[in-house]
Each structure stands twice: as structure tokens, then as C-alpha cells.
Scaffold this motif. Structure first.
Motif, mmCIF file in Angstrom:
data_model
loop_
_atom_site.group_PDB
_atom_site.id
_atom_site.type_symbol
_atom_site.label_atom_id
_atom_site.label_comp_id
_atom_site.label_asym_id
_atom_site.label_seq_id
_atom_site.Cartn_x
_atom_site.Cartn_y
_atom_site.Cartn_z
ATOM 1 N N ALA A 152 -126.021 99.698 -86.576
ATOM 2 C CA ALA A 152 -126.783 99.704 -85.323
ATOM 3 C C ALA A 152 -128.255 99.967 -85.603
ATOM 4 O O ALA A 152 -129.141 99.308 -85.040
ATOM 5 C CB ALA A 152 -126.219 100.750 -84.363
ATOM 6 N N GLU A 153 -128.542 100.899 -86.491
ATOM 7 C CA GLU A 153 -129.931 101.193 -86.842
ATOM 8 C C GLU A 153 -130.564 100.017 -87.590
ATOM 9 O O GLU A 153 -131.749 99.708 -87.393
ATOM 10 C CB GLU A 153 -130.011 102.452 -87.698
ATOM 11 N N GLY A 154 -129.771 99.337 -88.410
ATOM 12 C CA GLY A 154 -130.285 98.162 -89.100
ATOM 13 C C GLY A 154 -130.687 97.062 -88.132
ATOM 14 O O GLY A 154 -131.714 96.396 -88.315
ATOM 15 N N ALA A 155 -129.889 96.878 -87.092
ATOM 16 C CA ALA A 155 -130.214 95.871 -86.076
ATOM 17 C C ALA A 155 -131.470 96.271 -85.315
ATOM 18 O O ALA A 155 -132.334 95.428 -85.031
ATOM 19 C CB ALA A 155 -129.036 95.699 -85.117
ATOM 20 N N ARG A 156 -131.594 97.546 -84.978
ATOM 21 C CA ARG A 156 -132.795 98.016 -84.266
ATOM 22 C C ARG A 156 -134.043 97.842 -85.127
ATOM 23 O O ARG A 156 -135.108 97.461 -84.618
ATOM 24 C CB ARG A 156 -132.627 99.472 -83.845
ATOM 25 N N LYS A 157 -133.917 98.110 -86.404
ATOM 26 C CA LYS A 157 -135.051 97.945 -87.318
ATOM 27 C C LYS A 157 -135.505 96.484 -87.344
ATOM 28 O O LYS A 157 -136.712 96.200 -87.333
ATOM 29 C CB LYS A 157 -134.669 98.407 -88.724
ATOM 30 N N ALA A 158 -134.547 95.568 -87.364
ATOM 31 C CA ALA A 158 -134.885 94.140 -87.375
ATOM 32 C C ALA A 158 -135.602 93.735 -86.089
ATOM 33 O O ALA A 158 -136.551 92.941 -86.122
ATOM 34 C CB ALA A 158 -133.622 93.307 -87.567
ATOM 35 N N THR A 159 -135.185 94.293 -84.965
ATOM 36 C CA THR A 159 -135.836 93.941 -83.697
ATOM 37 C C THR A 159 -137.268 94.477 -83.655
ATOM 38 O O THR A 159 -138.159 93.834 -83.089
ATOM 39 C CB THR A 159 -135.044 94.464 -82.488
ATOM 40 N N ARG A 160 -137.485 95.637 -84.265
ATOM 41 C CA ARG A 160 -138.850 96.160 -84.322
ATOM 42 C C ARG A 160 -139.730 95.256 -85.187
ATOM 43 O O ARG A 160 -140.920 95.067 -84.888
ATOM 44 C CB ARG A 160 -138.857 97.600 -84.858
ATOM 45 N N GLN A 161 -139.145 94.684 -86.227
ATOM 46 C CA GLN A 161 -139.893 93.755 -87.067
ATOM 47 C C GLN A 161 -140.269 92.492 -86.292
ATOM 48 O O GLN A 161 -141.368 91.951 -86.472
ATOM 49 C CB GLN A 161 -139.079 93.386 -88.296
ATOM 50 N N VAL A 162 -139.366 92.024 -85.433
ATOM 51 C CA VAL A 162 -139.682 90.859 -84.604
ATOM 52 C C VAL A 162 -140.882 91.154 -83.719
ATOM 53 O O VAL A 162 -141.784 90.308 -83.570
ATOM 54 C CB VAL A 162 -138.468 90.438 -83.750
ATOM 55 N N GLU A 163 -140.921 92.331 -83.130
ATOM 56 C CA GLU A 163 -142.047 92.708 -82.278
ATOM 57 C C GLU A 163 -143.354 92.736 -83.068
ATOM 58 O O GLU A 163 -144.406 92.295 -82.574
ATOM 59 C CB GLU A 163 -141.790 94.073 -81.633
ATOM 60 N N LYS A 164 -143.309 93.259 -84.280
ATOM 61 C CA LYS A 164 -144.513 93.276 -85.128
ATOM 62 C C LYS A 164 -144.964 91.857 -85.452
ATOM 63 O O LYS A 164 -146.165 91.542 -85.397
ATOM 64 C CB LYS A 164 -144.240 94.053 -86.418
ATOM 65 N N LEU A 165 -144.009 91.001 -85.796
ATOM 66 C CA LEU A 165 -144.333 89.610 -86.109
ATOM 67 C C LEU A 165 -144.892 88.888 -84.888
ATOM 68 O O LEU A 165 -145.774 88.029 -85.023
ATOM 69 C CB LEU A 165 -143.090 88.890 -86.636
#
Length: 214
Positions: A152-165
Motif C-alpha cells: 500500500a505504501e509502495g502504491a502511494r509512493k508511486a502516486t506521489r511521483q506522478v504528481e511530481k512528474l
């Protein structure tokens, strides 16, 4: 023989009064695998721009809608559930929403005659990392539940990366003066961040399920 018949009758009566709960963990795991497949197709589309891959994503979205409807029907008909009904419902709907935004992305790119670029590719790759984490997490429920919190934390981390991108993409996008192109591409980038937002909701639901079960 009479003893066996009596046991059989008792078992049927028990099943009628307290029917066996559907395998909701299995249903969510299967749905999350389907989401991962769709996001894999999205990445391939962003790498190639091929119309046949866009069509596959469209077909996946129709299949995903059928899965969502079937899973919600199963939930509504279930006498009991292994976890909160609301958590199951949220997971079903948010998983389906991820697929919907993948479809919306490629549909609008086609309608606006836009080709993939480096930003859409990198955002899609992060979505795939998140989708894989969700698939891993939902597949662990019921037998290795505690470890699903890391997914779950891995998925949240990926979504934060999308926002940065997304922020980087906007900064690059508004450097020129082709405003029509800018607004077209911004819509596409926004669809990808919407997919990430739903993914974050799904990751939060997965984490809530883990906390309640362990």
C-alpha cells in the motif's frame, strides 16, 4: 445411511441460514491483476502510440465495468463479508476508476490528435509501479495480510511521483506560445494524475483493510 442423510440435511439447512461468504479477497486480487494489465497497456501505448493498443485499453475498460458490476452485485447479495463492506466497495470502485482514467487518457489523445511524449510515458510508468504494488497487496490479503501494508505504501509512493512528474510536465509545457497545444496536453496530463489520485485512494483502502485485520 440414515445418519449420513441427517448430516446432509443439517448441512443444507446450515448453508441456507448461514451461506458461505464469497471469496472477496480472491475477487479483489483478480480485479487488481486486471488493472495492472490495463496500466501495462497504457505504458506500451505511451511508448508506441499504436492504435491497436488504444483499442485494447478500450476493451479492457468495458470488461472492467462488467467486473465492477458483478463484484458489487456479489457484495450486495453476500450474507457476510470477511472485512467491512464499505472497504470492499471502495476498493472495487477505485480499482475500476483507475481503468476508466486510462481509457479517458487514450480516448482524448485520439480525439485531440495528440501523440505520447516523455512526460506521459514517465507518468504512466509510475502508474504501473503503483498498479503492481496494489496487485501484490490485494493478493496477500487473507494469508500474508500484514505485508500488504508495505505494498500500500509502495502504491502511494508511486502516486506521489506522478504528481511530481505532473508539475514538471506543466513547467515544460508553458514555456512556449502554442496555447491551444498547451491546454490540450494539460488535459491529458490531468487524466493521468486523476488515475494516480484513484490509485492513492485504493492504496489507502488497502492499508485500512490491513490495519483492521492484523
Amino acid at each position: 445411511m440414515a445418519h449420513n442423510q441427517g448430516n446432509s440435511l443439517l448441512a443444507r439447512l446450515f448453508d441456507r441460514v448461514l451461506p458461505t461468504a464469497p471469496d472477496f479477497f480472491g475477487l479483489l486480487a483478480a480485479q487488481s491483476r486486471a488493472v495492472e494489465r490495463t496500466v501495462e497497456l497504457l505504458v506500451r501505448f505511451m511508448e508506441t502510440g499504436r492504435a491497436d493498443i488504444s483499442a485494447e485499453i478500450h476493451n479492457d475498460e468495458h470488461a472492467a465495468d462488467q467486473v465492477k458490476v458483478a463484484n458489487i452485485h456479489t457484495l450486495n447479495e453476500a450474507f457476510s463479508t470477511p472485512i467491512d463492506r464499505e472497504d470492499i466497495y471502495r476498493a472495487i470502485v477505485n480499482l475500476d476508476d483507475i481503468v476508466n482514467f486510462c481509457k479517458d487518457t487514450v480516448n482524448e489523445m485520439d480525439a485531440l490528435t495528440l501523440q505520447p511524449d516523455g512526460h506521459t510515458l514517465e507518468m504512466s510508468k509510475q502508474l504501473l509501479i503503483g498498479a503492481t504494488a496494489l496487485r501484490n497487496g490485494f493478493s496477500k490479503l487473507g494469508h500474508n495480510t500484514g505485508d500488504a501494508a508495505l505494498d500500500a505504501e509502495g502504491a502511494r509512493k508511486a502516486t506521489r511521483q506522478v504528481e511530481k512528474l505532473y508539475r514538471v510536465a506543466l513547467a515544460d509545457l508553458f514555456q512556449g506560445d502554442n496555447y491551444i497545444q498547451m491546454f490540450k496536453k494539460r488535459e491529458i496530463y490531468r487524466h493521468l494524475t486523476n488515475a494516480a489520485e484513484r490509485m492513492a485512494h485504493c492504496a489507502s483502502t488497502l492499508h485500512d483493510i490491513v490495519v483492521k485485520m492484523v
